[in-house]
Write an enzyme that holds these catalytic residues in place. Structure first.
Site, short mmCIF file in Angstrom:
data_model
loop_
_atom_site.label_atom_id
_atom_site.label_comp_id
_atom_site.label_asym_id
_atom_site.label_seq_id
_atom_site.Cartn_x
_atom_site.Cartn_y
_atom_site.Cartn_z
N CYS A 1 41.12 -20.06 24.60
CA CYS A 1 41.09 -20.26 26.05
C CYS A 1 41.02 -18.91 26.76
CB CYS A 1 42.37 -20.97 26.49
SG CYS A 1 42.74 -22.45 25.55
N LYS B 1 21.98 -20.92 14.01
CA LYS B 1 21.54 -20.61 15.38
C LYS B 1 20.90 -21.83 16.02
CE LYS B 1 23.19 -17.61 16.71
NZ LYS B 1 24.03 -17.43 15.60
N GLU C 1 21.57 -18.29 8.56
CA GLU C 1 21.78 -17.88 9.96
C GLU C 1 20.78 -18.55 10.87
OE1 GLU C 1 24.07 -16.74 11.53
OE2 GLU C 1 23.23 -16.11 13.44
N GLU D 1 23.58 -24.85 16.55
CA GLU D 1 24.71 -24.70 17.47
C GLU D 1 24.28 -24.73 18.93
OE1 GLU D 1 26.99 -21.08 17.51
OE2 GLU D 1 25.37 -19.96 16.59
N LYS E 1 33.48 -19.08 22.20
CA LYS E 1 32.97 -17.79 21.72
C LYS E 1 33.82 -17.22 20.59
CE LYS E 1 30.43 -14.16 21.47
NZ LYS E 1 29.14 -14.29 20.75
N ARG F 1 35.04 -18.64 26.92
CA ARG F 1 36.10 -18.77 25.92
C ARG F 1 36.60 -20.20 25.80
NH1 ARG F 1 38.53 -14.20 24.37
NH2 ARG F 1 40.43 -15.33 23.91
N HIS G 1 15.85 -29.88 -6.68
CA HIS G 1 17.02 -30.51 -7.31
C HIS G 1 17.65 -31.56 -6.41
CE1 HIS G 1 16.82 -27.79 -10.71
NE2 HIS G 1 16.56 -26.83 -9.84
N TRP H 1 40.03 -24.53 26.09
CA TRP H 1 39.26 -25.13 24.99
C TRP H 1 40.29 -25.93 24.21
CZ3 TRP H 1 38.59 -23.69 19.48
CH2 TRP H 1 37.54 -24.40 18.88
N ASN I 1 47.17 -19.34 25.48
CA ASN I 1 46.00 -19.36 24.61
C ASN I 1 46.53 -19.25 23.19
OD1 ASN I 1 43.58 -19.07 23.29
ND2 ASN I 1 43.37 -16.90 23.77
N GLY I 2 46.19 -20.24 22.34
CA GLY I 2 46.64 -20.20 20.95
C GLY I 2 47.14 -21.59 20.54
C1 AGP Z 1 27.88 -17.72 15.82
O1 AGP Z 1 26.73 -17.93 16.62
C2 AGP Z 1 28.96 -18.69 16.14
N1 AGP Z 1 29.29 -18.66 17.50
C3 AGP Z 1 30.16 -18.58 15.21
O2 AGP Z 1 29.72 -19.00 13.94
C4 AGP Z 1 30.80 -17.18 15.03
O3 AGP Z 1 29.93 -16.34 14.31
C5 AGP Z 1 32.10 -17.35 14.22
O4 AGP Z 1 32.97 -18.17 14.96
C6 AGP Z 1 32.80 -16.02 13.87
O5 AGP Z 1 33.21 -15.40 15.06
P1 AGP Z 1 33.69 -13.85 14.97
O6 AGP Z 1 32.49 -13.06 14.49
O7 AGP Z 1 34.11 -13.50 16.35
O8 AGP Z 1 34.81 -13.78 13.97
#
Ligand code: AGP
Length: 608
Positions: A2, A485, A481, A488, A603, A27, A504, A75, A101-102
């Site tokens: 958050c 991308k 990756e 998400e 994020k 966040r 396979h 969040w 936050n947490g």
């Molecule tokens: C990447 O596009 C994602 N938002 C997510 O996988 C991110 O890479 C992952 O949560 C790790 O975050 P960090 O690099 O801040 O540890």
């Protein structure tokens, strides 16, 4: 995960809080709220939904008086997004307000204890226990009460707290989740990260785990977890404000994709001296590097994908065995670590809960740790034994791009540095690699200049429902990756497969019209990729290939082809990921998605 904000000073607090929360919304953005002290009571305004909704119902904060306040953008972790589960949370006697936050991992036991003592709860959140603990363990002073309440908390928490008994102050406490104090002229700020206040002040304090801050309008004092006064150094931020703004792009993500040449330049340039890779900043001395036996790279999401590339690169250059593990698996796998091992944590935010836990497990076993992080002063950066910063600058979009390629560049540097220090057989290649690294930002600019071609390709496929990425070796790590991308931000199902593995099982899913994106940038594996492309085309797949520019054979067997300027095998993944980032971006934008804040994501995942 958050966003937290606090303000105390001569200005009306609500508009200042809402402005800060706007910059923290990436966040977490399923609900938001503010609390202000005015005329002997704490007024709370909070609501489910995006921050704009709260701004609408409070007329941008103008109708909420008060010069001392805290705010929160959420969040959800415990309790679905709703008005009553939004923060801030008041104590039963309404003398304390808290934003958190947490995750409070023992909140159920605490809630039962408080209920047995006559407390009642308005929400399903873990956070609400904190305000009532403060009422229960009130010591008369805000700092001592916060310290007394925190003793009972287990888990992670960044807290902002108001108390009616000290209306001219805000208290803050952190453990595992970030908190920054901004020092102004006759006013002070509390935020979860620096971009939220950079337009007001560049002088900040980075709160450490267990530390308490007490802010009035004229001063900030610090205390340890027991309430004893401590000193802290101020940290001057030299980012320019535009770095934290969109800079004319429609989305932060596109801005950050286009910033990659700069991010690569900043990350690489200071580490190449006289044709050699210089990572002396790490303080890893040669003898230890020579004795190094195994490296474990631990990360989440895209950072994990960067770690996979790190494995490919380090094993190729330094011939040291490397394992790559997802942090949430590593931390519970009872990992087998030895003194001659190194654990590398890769993380953009430096606040990812699972990666922090993995770091602490490595340290518990007495193993050296190296952090590759982008956020200065983040928890992982401060707790690791050694730090290799990526200098990508603030990354706001939830989907990482420039921080990811900067992570890969940092791992290329590190792999070359180890090879250099160990005098491995790869060492003679190092000056070629160093030269290629210096050229990388310019070549990346050339790749990005071709973005309209990728936009056209996205327009052909943006309504597809299943898309497959295939590659071998380094290109398989890259395909993971590319798939993430796309998933998400476009919400289209996608998966990455080792190209040699398709036959396979997964190839049964390929049918006429299925889009397969084939990565074939590695010279020694391209002939195998040629066969794999033909395999899927024979079953009706439409193939978009990404390979070295001028590779006519791959182009001839593909329906669409993107050529990557030849630079060096080690650096192709950094160049080839850019069309994949652009493809994901355009597909998501064509689907009308909120590219910077995709659904269900945040994020930085600072909770388990
Ligand atoms: C990447 O596009 C994602 N938002 C997510 O996988 C991110 O890479 C992952 O949560 C790790 O975050 P960090 O690099 O801040 O540890």
């Amino acid at each position: 995960m958050c966003g937290i904000a606090g303000y105390i000073g001569p200005r009306q607090a609500a508009p200042v809080l809402l402005e800060a929360l706007k910059k923290l919304e990436y966040r977490g953005y399923d609900s938001a709220g503010i609390a202000l002290i005015e005329d002997g009571h704490i007024q709370v305004r909070k609501a489910r939904g995006r921050l704009q909704h709260l701004m609408d119902i409070t007329s941008g904060g103008m109708e909420t008086p008060g010069h001392v306040g805290i705010g929160h953008t959420r969040w959800a972790t415990h309790g679905e997004p709703s008005d009553r589960n939004s923060h801030p949370h008041l104590s039963n006697d309404e003398r304390f307000a808290v934003v958190h936050n947490g995750i409070i991992e023992n909140f159920r036991q605490l809630k039962e204890m408080l209920i047995s003592r006559g407390y009642h709860f308005h929400s399903d959140t873990d956070s609400e226990v904190i305000s009532n603990l403060m009422q229960e363990y009130d010591q008369g002073s805000l700092v001592e009460t916060l310290a007394a309440a925190a003793v009972h908390l287990e888990g992670s928490y960044a807290l902002g707290v108001l108390s009616l008994d000290e209306p001219g102050a805000i208290a803050a406490l952190r453990k595992d989740s970030p908190l920054i104090i901004g020092r102004g002229e006759g006013e002070n700020y509390l935020v979860s990260d620096i971009p939220a206040i950079i337009s007001h002040t560049r002088d900040v304090y980075l709160l450490e785990d267990g530390e308490i801050a007490l802010m009035t309008d004229s001063e900030v004092s610090f205390f340890d977890a027991y309430g004893a006064p401590i000193g802290k150094k101020v940290f001057h931020v030299d980012w320019d404000v535009s770095a934290a703004e969109k800079g004319g792009f429609e989305h932060f993500m596109m801005k950050e994709i286009m910033e990659q040449p700069q991010a690569l330049q900043e990350t690489i340039r200071p580490r190449i001296k006289d044709g050699r890779i210089d990572l002396s900043e790490l303080g890893l001395e040669g003898g230890w590097l020579k004795a190094l036996h195994t490296i474990h790279i631990v990360a989440c999401g895209s950072a994990y994908h960067a770690g996979r590339l790190g494995k490919n690169l380090i094993e190729m250059s330094a011939r040291i065995p490397v394992t790559v593990e997802i942090a949430s698996e590593f931390r519970y796998s009872d990992p087998i670590l030895q003194p001659d091992h190194l654990v590398i944590l890769v993380s953009q935010s430096g606040e990812t809960a699972d990666s922090i836990a993995a770091l602490r497990e490595a340290k518990r076993q007495g193993v050296k740790t190296l952090a590759i992080v982008n956020v200065l002063g983040s928890t992982i950066a401060r707790e690791a034994d050694h730090v290799l910063y990526t200098w990508a600058g603030p990354e706001i979009a939830v989907a990482t791009t420039k921080a990811y390629t900067a992570q890969v560049a940092a791992l290329v540097l590190f792999s070359g540095y180890i090879a250099q220090e160990r005098g491995s057989a790869y060492a003679p290649r190092l000056n070629i690699l160093a030269e290629a690294l210096l050229k990388l930002p310019e070549v990346a600019r050339q790749v990005l200049d071709d973005h309209s071609r990728v936009q056209y390709l996205a327009s052909l496929f943006f309504n597809h429902r299943d898309i497959y990425f295939i590659g071998r070796g380094i290109d398989y790590s890259l395909s993971l990756e590319g798939s993430l991308k796309l998933k998400e931000i476009s919400y289209i199902h996608s998966e990455a497969q080792p190209a040699g593995e398709l036959k396979h099982g997964t190839i049964s899913l390929i049918q006429p019209g299925t889009l397969v994106i084939a990565l074939a940038t590695q010279k020694k594996l391209r002939d195998k990729m040629l066969s794999n492309i033909q395999e899927v085309r024979a079953r009706g797949a439409v193939v978009l290939s990404i390979a070295a520019r001028g590779d006519k054979e791959i182009a001839a067997v593909s329906d669409h082809f993107i050529g990557i300027p030849p630079l060096s095998d080690e650096l192709e993944p950094i160049l080839a990921v850019m069309p994949l980032q652009l493809f994901a971006y355009y597909v998501a934008a064509l689907n009308g998605n909120d590219v910077d804040k995709p659904r269900n994501l945040a994020k930085s995942v600072t909770v388990e």
